[in-house]
Design a protein around this motif. Sequence first.
Motif, mmCIF file in Angstrom:
data_model
loop_
_atom_site.group_PDB
_atom_site.id
_atom_site.type_symbol
_atom_site.label_atom_id
_atom_site.label_comp_id
_atom_site.label_asym_id
_atom_site.label_seq_id
_atom_site.Cartn_x
_atom_site.Cartn_y
_atom_site.Cartn_z
ATOM 1 N N VAL A 1 0.852 -1.191 0.000
ATOM 2 C CA VAL A 1 0.000 0.000 0.000
ATOM 3 C C VAL A 1 0.883 1.234 0.000
ATOM 4 N N SER A 2 0.282 2.371 -0.291
ATOM 5 C CA SER A 2 1.025 3.623 -0.278
ATOM 6 C C SER A 2 1.270 4.073 1.162
ATOM 7 N N ARG A 3 2.225 4.966 1.338
ATOM 8 C CA ARG A 3 2.483 5.505 2.674
ATOM 9 C C ARG A 3 1.269 6.270 3.187
ATOM 10 N N ALA A 4 0.565 6.988 2.292
ATOM 11 C CA ALA A 4 -0.626 7.741 2.715
ATOM 12 C C ALA A 4 -1.699 6.792 3.236
ATOM 13 N N THR A 5 -1.908 5.670 2.537
ATOM 14 C CA THR A 5 -2.893 4.694 2.988
ATOM 15 C C THR A 5 -2.487 4.102 4.334
ATOM 16 N N LEU A 6 -1.214 3.800 4.494
ATOM 17 C CA LEU A 6 -0.746 3.255 5.761
ATOM 18 C C LEU A 6 -0.973 4.245 6.896
ATOM 19 N N ARG A 7 -0.672 5.537 6.654
ATOM 20 C CA ARG A 7 -0.888 6.542 7.696
ATOM 21 C C ARG A 7 -2.351 6.592 8.100
ATOM 22 N N GLU A 8 -3.239 6.496 7.117
ATOM 23 C CA GLU A 8 -4.674 6.500 7.414
ATOM 24 C C GLU A 8 -5.041 5.303 8.286
ATOM 25 N N ALA A 9 -4.517 4.125 7.945
ATOM 26 C CA ALA A 9 -4.806 2.922 8.719
ATOM 27 C C ALA A 9 -4.263 3.028 10.144
ATOM 28 N N LEU A 10 -3.065 3.560 10.286
ATOM 29 C CA LEU A 10 -2.490 3.736 11.614
ATOM 30 C C LEU A 10 -3.308 4.714 12.446
ATOM 31 N N SER A 11 -3.831 5.741 11.789
ATOM 32 C CA SER A 11 -4.682 6.705 12.488
ATOM 33 C C SER A 11 -5.925 6.016 13.031
ATOM 34 N N ILE A 12 -6.527 5.133 12.220
ATOM 35 C CA ILE A 12 -7.725 4.412 12.665
ATOM 36 C C ILE A 12 -7.391 3.510 13.844
ATOM 37 N N LEU A 13 -6.282 2.765 13.759
ATOM 38 C CA LEU A 13 -5.906 1.863 14.845
ATOM 39 C C LEU A 13 -5.604 2.632 16.132
ATOM 40 N N ALA A 14 -4.988 3.811 15.993
ATOM 41 C CA ALA A 14 -4.720 4.630 17.178
ATOM 42 C C ALA A 14 -6.024 5.152 17.762
ATOM 43 N N THR A 15 -6.973 5.494 16.884
ATOM 44 C CA THR A 15 -8.266 5.999 17.333
ATOM 45 C C THR A 15 -8.997 4.977 18.180
ATOM 46 N N ILE A 16 -8.954 3.697 17.774
ATOM 47 C CA ILE A 16 -9.689 2.665 18.497
ATOM 48 C C ILE A 16 -8.846 2.001 19.584
ATOM 49 N N GLY A 17 -7.634 2.515 19.786
ATOM 50 C CA GLY A 17 -6.841 2.087 20.924
ATOM 51 C C GLY A 17 -6.055 0.808 20.755
ATOM 52 N N GLU A 18 -5.890 0.305 19.520
ATOM 53 C CA GLU A 18 -5.122 -0.926 19.322
ATOM 54 C C GLU A 18 -3.617 -0.664 19.247
#
Length: 253
Positions: free
Chosen positions: A65-82
């Motif tokens: 995946v692109s770095r932008a997509t990865l950053r988005e995914a990491l943001s979601i995981l941080a949001t839900i506390g994983e």
Amino acid sequence: MMKLDLNVEGTAPSPSPDLPRERREASVGVAQATVAALRSMIRDGRLRPGDTLPPQRDLARDLSVSRATLREALSILATIGEIVAREGGRGFVCADPSGAPATPSWRFAARYSLSEVYQFRFIVESYAAELAALTHTNQEIADLKECTTTFRNAAREKDLNAYAQADFDFHNLIMRISRNKLLVDMHQTFASVLLESQRLPTERRGNLLFAVQEHDRILEAIAMGDPDGANYYMRKHISMAGSRAGLPPSQLP
């Protein structure tokens, strides 16, 4: 560890509202698939509690995946506390599940599943935001800004009751700005159910400011008279709110 390219509040950049809707939605779908892949790595033990996540460039390459997509995914995981940010903001570590609160119970389960509520919100509120971008007045934009200020202050003060109420008030105001009386009546009829759905994310670990920033983007699109952008950012917000409320990726709208 390379420092993640996040803004000062800790979220990843969103797709530009200038992109066509199809490209925006495709980017969200890829991000959700990336979230699912990372959660699988956590659950099957490839990433264990306390482990530092590999550098962005390595994760992006391994997941194709692109770095932008990865950053988005990491943001979601941080949001839900994983995952949680390392001290100093340099990267992330996997959260310890033993320290996370259990998924809160959904007290309206006998009437509607939580996924049904978020499906309803995804459809209805995104269209209301689209209409609001076409029908708002200057005073209504000022009222929305006041709601976001209240929401932000409640997040910073960790006043969870005020936070949930300010969240509800923002969405309710967008319904009224839409000028669709049926949408307004539906929102009022199910007010207790909707407010409860907005309270659930406060019971799970995560950064309360993520939702505030999502409101900011919705407000900006409405104020700019951008119906497609308002629809897109509202749909993205509802989907991410569902994650924060405890819905698994397979049940998100």
